[in-house]
Design a protein around this motif. Structure first.
Motif, short mmCIF file in Angstrom:
data_model
loop_
_atom_site.label_atom_id
_atom_site.label_comp_id
_atom_site.label_asym_id
_atom_site.label_seq_id
_atom_site.Cartn_x
_atom_site.Cartn_y
_atom_site.Cartn_z
N ARG A 106 0.87 -1.18 0.00
CA ARG A 106 0.00 0.00 0.00
C ARG A 106 0.90 1.21 0.00
O ARG A 106 1.23 1.76 1.05
CB ARG A 106 -0.92 -0.01 1.21
N GLY A 107 1.32 1.62 -1.20
CA GLY A 107 2.31 2.69 -1.29
C GLY A 107 3.55 2.27 -0.52
O GLY A 107 4.06 1.17 -0.67
N HIS A 108 4.06 3.16 0.33
CA HIS A 108 5.21 2.84 1.16
C HIS A 108 4.79 2.70 2.62
O HIS A 108 5.61 2.76 3.52
CB HIS A 108 6.28 3.92 1.03
N ASP A 109 3.47 2.52 2.86
CA ASP A 109 2.98 2.38 4.23
C ASP A 109 3.46 1.07 4.83
O ASP A 109 3.48 0.04 4.18
CB ASP A 109 1.45 2.40 4.25
N ARG A 110 3.80 1.10 6.11
CA ARG A 110 4.15 -0.11 6.86
C ARG A 110 2.85 -0.72 7.39
O ARG A 110 2.18 -0.14 8.24
CB ARG A 110 5.09 0.25 8.02
N LEU A 111 2.49 -1.87 6.85
CA LEU A 111 1.29 -2.54 7.32
C LEU A 111 1.61 -3.32 8.60
O LEU A 111 2.76 -3.62 8.87
CB LEU A 111 0.77 -3.48 6.24
#
Length: 574
Positions: A327-332
């Protein structure tokens, strides 16, 4: 007074939940209008009639008719022409074409139709084209009354407040000015967009999961001893041990049987992880080669949006195992099965042999690597659809047939022709939009009729009185822009309209410039990937970071705002 106090509590709770929770806006707006009914502020008929508002019905019909338009050769021809010419020429051509298409059809449909062609472009990096695609789709929506949902919603609010309906081209002069400066700004800032297609140093932050099997040599040894600390292009972000999540993984952390190891990094490192004894990465026995993996992008029309991978039962539904999510560069956070899917999420799948034969791929995904998901009409059918739609618009513009009637006939005709199927109508019916807008119209009426909007405007009048109508006009625009970036454009329009209308009445000036400030402010979704659907759709597809939106979106938002605030009073004097 009693009604104002109750409604104030409802509106404060609504705004607080919109800003502070992840509850869907549709549920919040329906909850707010339902509570108003239970509190006796509105009767049942008065509540339900808002969901049959002509502007809202027009908006729903446009969304449904756009199903046929996105199948025409018009979008297909545009997609084929993107690879031709220099980057600046391609962006200009893409921008003008997208803006034109978005001025009369659903811009999310336009963006969804072009994502696949742009990702497969052999000439230009997708990251150089996808964000301009989203921005120009937004700008194009401001050109006409039907270009964006907020314009139609604001028109519905205006009619309910006793104003004359807005004309089809009332937005055009201001919209053209915004599009012109917007395109120039995008061209100037183009060099600041990442070139993720050629920059091999860019590690794509996919989210991968490995499970430690019984008998693995990893068991009983620390992260450092197992060599899991210094992996090329991979970072061990979390370990899940039973119900316990270990987020700050230390080199001394001991691996135990059944642990789930969560990695962030380059999908090409999957073969590296398979070398660790007893670390299960891909669940299907025969799919362990990265060459067999498939990337898909979740569609905004997917029925699985908002559900976790586990709730979807992905393997059963699609005959494919999810091995990574981005999700983009988001940290899940949490295991892959606990990630709630959003429109625009990129998923890496290990597909089974039946995956490509599934009939629902086009509904659930806007992109599958190497596969064209678009259903294209034949040239003759395509021309009939475009001619019929143009005819409906022309009849409406010249006042011969109301747009809502023309669209009803057109939709029925497209259905009888087989151009649109009943399953497509069910899948694409904008139920959330209906819930938000219908409820918002009722709440806006209540704010005006109970005098709450007047009370709020009196407070603003006290603060802004020295600045005159123009100062209040700027304040309304800025407030709407902030709401749009933080919640949604439709919710922003719903919250701002009653206050804008009451302020205009308080200053004893024409409400039109204030109404236009709300409409154009609600379209200013440039700074965040989460504030508008098309921004979210290109977020993962272009491998963007949030800073990319800020770098390009903030200057664009400022220049757009200056242009709009200058033009509106010239076109619609106070």
């Amino acid at each position: 007074m009693y009604e104002q106090i109750i409604l104030t509590g409802i509106m404060l709770a609504l705004v607080g939940c919109l800003f502070g929770t992840r509850i869907k806006p549709a549920w919040l707006f329906v909850g707010a209008i339902s509570f108003s009914y239970m509190a006796g502020l509105i009767d049942l008929e008065g509540m339900l009639v808002n969901y049959a508002n002509p502007s809202l019905i027009t908006l729903i019909l446009l969304v449904l008719v756009s199903i046929a338009i996105e199948k025409t050769t018009l979008i297909q021809t545009l997609a084929q022409s993107l690879a031709k010419g220099s980057l600046s020429r391609s962006v200009m051509k893409l921008g003008l074409s997208t803006a034109f298409l978005s001025s009369f059809t659903n811009n999310t449909a336009v963006v969804a139709s072009l994502i696949s062609a742009i990702k497969e472009s052999p000439t230009h990096s997708p990251s150089k084209l996808l964000l301009p695609l989203s921005y120009t789709a937004i700008l194009g929506g401001t050109l006409t009354l039907i270009g964006t949902s907020t314009n139609l919603i604001v028109n519905g609010f205006a009619i309910d407040a006793g104003m004359a309906p807005l004309g089809f081209f009332d937005f055009t002069l201001i919209g053209l000015g915004a599009l012109f400066v917007g395109l120039i700004t995008i061209m100037v800032l183009l060099k600041y967009l990442p070139d993720n297609g050629t920059n091999q140093q860019e590690v794509v932050p996919f989210y991968l999961e490995g499970k430690v099997q019984a008998g693995s040599k990893l068991i009983g040894c620390s992260v450092e001893e197992n060599g899991l600390r210094d992996l090329k292009d991979l970072f061990l972000a979390e370990i899940i041990h039973g119900d316990r999540r270990i987020c700050a993984v230390t080199p001394q952390q001991v691996i135990q049987q059944g642990d789930t190891l969560l990695f962030v990094g380059d999908i090409k490192s999957v073969p590296l992880l398979t070398r660790f004894d007893g670390l299960k990465i891909v669940h299907d026995k025969h799919e362990k080669d990265v060459e067999h993996l498939v990337e898909v992008v979740m569609s905004q029309s997917s029925k699985y949006i908002g559900k976790t991978v586990k709730e979807v039962r992905f393997r059963e539904q699609f005959h494919a195992a999810v091995i990574a999510i981005r999700r983009g560069h988001d940290r899940l956070q949490g295991g892959l099965g606990q990630v709630r899917l959003q429109a625009g999420d990129s998923l890496i799948l290990a597909p089974g042999s039946q995956f490509y034969e599934l009939p629902n791929l086009k509904r659930e995904f806007v992109y599958i690597s190497g596969l064209d998901l678009q259903t294209h009409l034949k040239s003759k059918q395509s021309n009939i659809v475009l001619a019929a739609f143009s005819g409906v618009l022309a009849l409406s513009i010249f006042g011969i047939v109301p747009l809502v009637k023309g669209l009803m006939v057109l939709l029925l005709g497209l259905f009888l022709m087989g151009t649109i199927k009943i399953n497509e109508l069910k899948r694409r019916f904008p139920l959330e939009l209906l819930a938000i807008v219908g409820s918002a119209i009722g709440l806006a009426k209540l704010m005006i009729n109970t005098g709450l909007a007047g009370k709020i405007s009196s407070g603003l009048f006290y603060m802004l009185g020295d600045f005159g109508p123009y100062g209040a006009f700027i304040a309304i625009f800025v407030m709407t822009v902030i709401f749009t970036e933080l919640i949604t454009n439709n919710a922003a329009a719903a919250l701002s309209f009653p206050v804008a209308y009451a302020l205009a009445i308080g200053f004893d000036v024409s409400p039109l410039p204030f109404i236009m400030a709300v409409a154009f402010g609600a379209s200013a979704s440039f700074i965040s990937p989460f504030s508008y659907q098309t921004n979210l759709m290109v977020y993962s597809a272009g491998n963007y970071r949030i800073k990319d939106y800020v770098t390009m979106g903030l200057p664009l938002s400022i220049i757009y705002s200056i242009t709009v605030l200058t033009l509106i009073p010239l076109v619609f004097p106070f």
